[in-house]
Design a protein around this motif. Structure first.
Motif, PDB file in Angstrom:
ATOM      1  N   ASN A   1      15.592  -2.750   1.573  1.00  0.00           N
ATOM      2  CA  ASN A   1      16.680  -1.822   1.236  1.00  0.00           C
ATOM      3  C   ASN A   1      16.185  -0.454   0.767  1.00  0.00           C
ATOM      4  N   ARG A   2      14.894  -0.207   0.964  1.00  0.00           N
ATOM      5  CA  ARG A   2      14.395   1.149   0.716  1.00  0.00           C
ATOM      6  C   ARG A   2      13.431   1.494   1.855  1.00  0.00           C
ATOM      7  N   LEU A   3      14.008   1.591   3.015  1.00  0.00           N
ATOM      8  CA  LEU A   3      13.209   1.804   4.227  1.00  0.00           C
ATOM      9  C   LEU A   3      12.918   3.294   4.395  1.00  0.00           C
ATOM     10  N   SER A   4      11.633   3.650   4.462  1.00  0.00           N
ATOM     11  CA  SER A   4      11.300   5.067   4.682  1.00  0.00           C
ATOM     12  C   SER A   4      10.609   5.217   6.033  1.00  0.00           C
ATOM     13  N   ILE A   5      10.635   6.433   6.532  1.00  0.00           N
ATOM     14  CA  ILE A   5       9.986   6.690   7.827  1.00  0.00           C
ATOM     15  C   ILE A   5       8.473   6.486   7.679  1.00  0.00           C
ATOM     16  N   TRP A   6       7.955   6.834   6.505  1.00  0.00           N
ATOM     17  CA  TRP A   6       6.527   6.614   6.233  1.00  0.00           C
ATOM     18  C   TRP A   6       6.168   5.143   6.443  1.00  0.00           C
ATOM     19  N   GLU A   7       7.035   4.284   5.857  1.00  0.00           N
ATOM     20  CA  GLU A   7       6.811   2.842   5.938  1.00  0.00           C
ATOM     21  C   GLU A   7       6.845   2.392   7.405  1.00  0.00           C
ATOM     22  N   MET A   8       7.810   2.904   8.150  1.00  0.00           N
ATOM     23  CA  MET A   8       7.932   2.516   9.566  1.00  0.00           C
ATOM     24  C   MET A   8       6.640   2.844  10.320  1.00  0.00           C
ATOM     25  N   VAL A   9       6.164   4.083  10.160  1.00  0.00           N
ATOM     26  CA  VAL A   9       4.970   4.513  10.895  1.00  0.00           C
ATOM     27  C   VAL A   9       3.784   3.610  10.567  1.00  0.00           C
ATOM     28  N   HIS A  10       3.608   3.323   9.275  1.00  0.00           N
ATOM     29  CA  HIS A  10       2.412   2.588   8.890  1.00  0.00           C
ATOM     30  C   HIS A  10       2.506   1.102   9.219  1.00  0.00           C
TER      31      HIS A  10
ATOM     32  N   GLY B   1      10.132   4.060  -7.673  1.00  0.00           N
ATOM     33  CA  GLY B   1      10.856   3.880  -6.414  1.00  0.00           C
ATOM     34  C   GLY B   1       9.905   3.773  -5.229  1.00  0.00           C
ATOM     35  N   LEU B   2       8.841   4.561  -5.266  1.00  0.00           N
ATOM     36  CA  LEU B   2       7.855   4.534  -4.165  1.00  0.00           C
ATOM     37  C   LEU B   2       7.138   3.185  -4.124  1.00  0.00           C
ATOM     38  N   VAL B   3       6.892   2.619  -5.326  1.00  0.00           N
ATOM     39  CA  VAL B   3       6.252   1.301  -5.392  1.00  0.00           C
ATOM     40  C   VAL B   3       7.217   0.267  -4.809  1.00  0.00           C
ATOM     41  N   LYS B   4       8.472   0.379  -5.231  1.00  0.00           N
ATOM     42  CA  LYS B   4       9.503  -0.544  -4.732  1.00  0.00           C
ATOM     43  C   LYS B   4       9.646  -0.389  -3.208  1.00  0.00           C
ATOM     44  N   GLY B   5       9.501   0.824  -2.751  1.00  0.00           N
ATOM     45  CA  GLY B   5       9.611   1.104  -1.317  1.00  0.00           C
ATOM     46  C   GLY B   5       8.439   0.546  -0.514  1.00  0.00           C
ATOM     47  N   GLY B   6       7.413   0.070  -1.222  1.00  0.00           N
ATOM     48  CA  GLY B   6       6.298  -0.593  -0.534  1.00  0.00           C
ATOM     49  C   GLY B   6       5.300   0.358   0.107  1.00  0.00           C
ATOM     50  N   ILE B   7       5.201   1.591  -0.425  1.00  0.00           N
ATOM     51  CA  ILE B   7       4.225   2.487   0.199  1.00  0.00           C
ATOM     52  C   ILE B   7       3.098   2.938  -0.734  1.00  0.00           C
ATOM     53  N   VAL B   8       3.265   2.704  -2.049  1.00  0.00           N
ATOM     54  CA  VAL B   8       2.157   3.082  -2.940  1.00  0.00           C
ATOM     55  C   VAL B   8       1.751   1.914  -3.847  1.00  0.00           C
ATOM     56  N   ALA B   9       0.511   1.988  -4.324  1.00  0.00           N
ATOM     57  CA  ALA B   9       0.012   1.000  -5.290  1.00  0.00           C
ATOM     58  C   ALA B   9      -0.294   1.738  -6.586  1.00  0.00           C
ATOM     59  N   LEU B  10      -0.106   1.044  -7.676  1.00  0.00           N
ATOM     60  CA  LEU B  10      -0.305   1.638  -9.007  1.00  0.00           C
ATOM     61  C   LEU B  10      -1.356   0.866  -9.770  1.00  0.00           C
ATOM     62  N   ARG B  11      -2.173   1.576 -10.549  1.00  0.00           N
ATOM     63  CA  ARG B  11      -2.917   0.917 -11.632  1.00  0.00           C
ATOM     64  C   ARG B  11      -2.904   1.924 -12.769  1.00  0.00           C
TER      65      ARG B  11
ATOM     66  N   ASP C   1       2.325  -5.674   4.147  1.00  0.00           N
ATOM     67  CA  ASP C   1       2.687  -7.085   4.307  1.00  0.00           C
ATOM     68  C   ASP C   1       3.036  -7.410   5.764  1.00  0.00           C
ATOM     69  N   PRO C   2       2.264  -8.307   6.411  1.00  0.00           N
ATOM     70  CA  PRO C   2       2.568  -8.633   7.817  1.00  0.00           C
ATOM     71  C   PRO C   2       3.914  -9.340   7.977  1.00  0.00           C
ATOM     72  N   ALA C   3       4.434  -9.900   6.870  1.00  0.00           N
ATOM     73  CA  ALA C   3       5.721 -10.612   6.975  1.00  0.00           C
ATOM     74  C   ALA C   3       6.904  -9.672   6.726  1.00  0.00           C
ATOM     75  N   TRP C   4       6.621  -8.395   6.651  1.00  0.00           N
ATOM     76  CA  TRP C   4       7.668  -7.389   6.357  1.00  0.00           C
ATOM     77  C   TRP C   4       8.820  -7.481   7.366  1.00  0.00           C
ATOM     78  N   ASP C   5      10.037  -7.431   6.835  1.00  0.00           N
ATOM     79  CA  ASP C   5      11.210  -7.467   7.711  1.00  0.00           C
ATOM     80  C   ASP C   5      12.104  -6.270   7.380  1.00  0.00           C
ATOM     81  N   PRO C   6      12.183  -5.294   8.283  1.00  0.00           N
ATOM     82  CA  PRO C   6      12.976  -4.094   7.972  1.00  0.00           C
ATOM     83  C   PRO C   6      14.443  -4.415   7.679  1.00  0.00           C
ATOM     84  N   ALA C   7      14.944  -5.526   8.222  1.00  0.00           N
ATOM     85  CA  ALA C   7      16.364  -5.849   8.030  1.00  0.00           C
ATOM     86  C   ALA C   7      16.675  -6.131   6.562  1.00  0.00           C
TER      87      ALA C   7
END
Ligand SMILES: C[S@@+](CC[C@H](N)C(=O)[O-])C[C@H]1O[C@@H](n2cnc3c(N)ncnc32)[C@H](O)[C@@H]1O
Length: 419
Positions: A329-338, A297-307, A320-326
């Protein structure tokens, strides 16, 4: 009409019943008198005939200067004693002469730094200064953060100056103030500090200054009482009270975590342990269970990378500079800040304003997280990250102002009605 006059704060008697607003010297921060000589010797040449009294001496007066300068007072301890006694005397003069209907306001812009005295007891500018204010019979009834200084002023870089000034609002302590136990003091702190800190954060106090600013409301509780005593009847010193206030500040910040979503709460603990470095997948998974989220879920949320076997948080520059919060569908406050930091650091306040406008009212809590992350990064001595979080909060009012001029995105087309 105003008038200016020159006198020593410790013995002045300019007028009674005056409204006092003062910017006192900050412990040992600046040697004003020594610095003044640099200009005075030139000014004196041209002004001696116009101001014979002020220019009577060859150099500016030094002995009365309320600064803890060890070389002038024969060592650190004596300098501290001089500062404490002189400041107590100066504050007492102010307390006696201040108009009873108006509070006395004291600007304070000194960042606490520990100094060790020869006997090994640690002391600080703040502690000594507060001690003097309290001994003078003042109680602190409020703390106002104020933006007073230019961020590019010369003293701002590499010194102990605060980014924001703090105004301590003081009134004479009630003559019938009672004695409180340490427990009562702590209970009052726990009740009052959360609202006071929220107020400071809404005032956009720089995260670097929050711990310092929290001293005000904390000391307001301490100075409400004639004294605070522990179970053995021993008086709680200003130093001990400051330590308790600081400890309480940590707890209040931890309580604010309750406002954050599960992904953000996971990221906070992970960041505390690993920063943006890689950590073990198993640990990440374990932690995700405790925080009711999942690594996938965290990967899907766009805040962590996995290997394979490893997990890490994405740095703002990797987002991603093209990120669109609208469409997220898994918007976190962490994501907003970063994302706000990514846009601020790559495109300035205007770019961050576009992100903020797209986030709308959801973004308000992002500032709270930035405070939180600052204190965490500072504790872990991660200076670069601390700078980013502090920078976001400092730019916040400007970003908000710019975002108001950006039109909100149009609402999605509505379904045709078949009624
Ligand atoms: C923090 S500075 C004030 C700066 C001022 N607000 C400004 O913006 O320029 C503190 C001032 O207190 C003065 N000062 C130090 N000892 C003093 C004393 N005993 N009596 C009066 N003023 C004193 C210093 O010379 C210095 O100008």
């Amino acid at each position: 009409m105003g008038f200016a006059s020159l006198s020593d704060a410790s013995s002045q008697g300019i007028t009674v019943n005056k409204v006092v607003s003062t910017d006192p010297p900050y412990y040992d921060n600046i040697g004003y008198a020594d610095l003044s000589d640099f200009f005075y010797i030139w000014l004196r040449r041209s002004l001696r005939l116009i101001y014979p009294d002020i220019c009577a001496t060859l150099a500016v007066p030094k002995a009365e200067e309320l600064v803890a300068t060890p070389y002038r007072h024969g060592g650190k301890e004596k300098a501290e004693r001089f500062f404490l006694d002189g400041m107590t005397q100066a504050m007492s003069r102010l307390a006696e002469q201040a108009h009873p209907s108006f509070p006395t306001t004291i600007y304070y812009a000194f960042k606490q730094s520990e100094t060790k005295s020869e006997t090994g007891t640690a002391s600080t500018g703040w502690e000594t200064f507060l001690d003097a204010v309290i001994r003078a019979g003042f109680a602190i009834s409020g703390t106002w953060p104020m933006r007073t200084e230019l961020s590019n002023r010369m003293i701002g870089s590499g010194t102990n100056a605060l980014a924001s000034s703090i105004v301590l609002v003081c009134r004479p302590r009630h003559a019938d103030a009672r004695i409180a136990t340490r427990r009562e003091f702590l209970t009052a702190l726990k009740t009052e500090l959360p609202a006071a800190l929220a107020h400071l954060q809404q005032g956009n106090i720089a995260p670097v200054d929050l711990a310092q600013a929290a001293i005000g409301p904390g000391m307001a509780v301490y100075t409400r009482f004639a004294k605070v005593v522990d179970a053995e009847g021993k008086m709680l010193t200003v130093r001990e009270a400051l330590a308790l206030i600081n400890q309480e500040l940590g707890e209040v910040l931890a309580q604010q975590e309750g406002d954050f979503d599960a992904d953000t709460r996971w990221a906070l603990v992970w960041f505390d342990q690993n920063g943006f470095a890689e950590g073990e997948y198993g640990v990440a998974e374990q932690l995700s269970k405790a925080k009711t989220t999942s690594v996938a879920g965290l990967v899907k949320g766009g805040i962590v990378a996995l290997r394979p076997g490893k997990v890490r948080l994405l740095r703002p520059t990797e987002l991603d500079p093209a990120w669109d919060p609208a469409t997220d569908n898994r918007l976190s406050i962490w994501e907003m800040v970063h994302h706000l930091i990514r846009s601020l650091e790559s495109g300035g306040e205007a770019a961050a304003a576009r992100v903020l406008a797209a986030l709308g009212s959801k973004a308000e809590v992002a500032r709270e997280l930035a405070y939180h992350l600052y204190s965490l990064a500072e504790r872990k001595k991660r200076a670069a990250e601390a700078l980013s979080y502090n920078g976001l909060v400092q730019s916040w009012p400007e970003i908000v102002a710019l975002s108001r001029d950006i039109l909100p995105p149009p609402p999605p087309p509505s379904q045709p009605s078949f009624l």
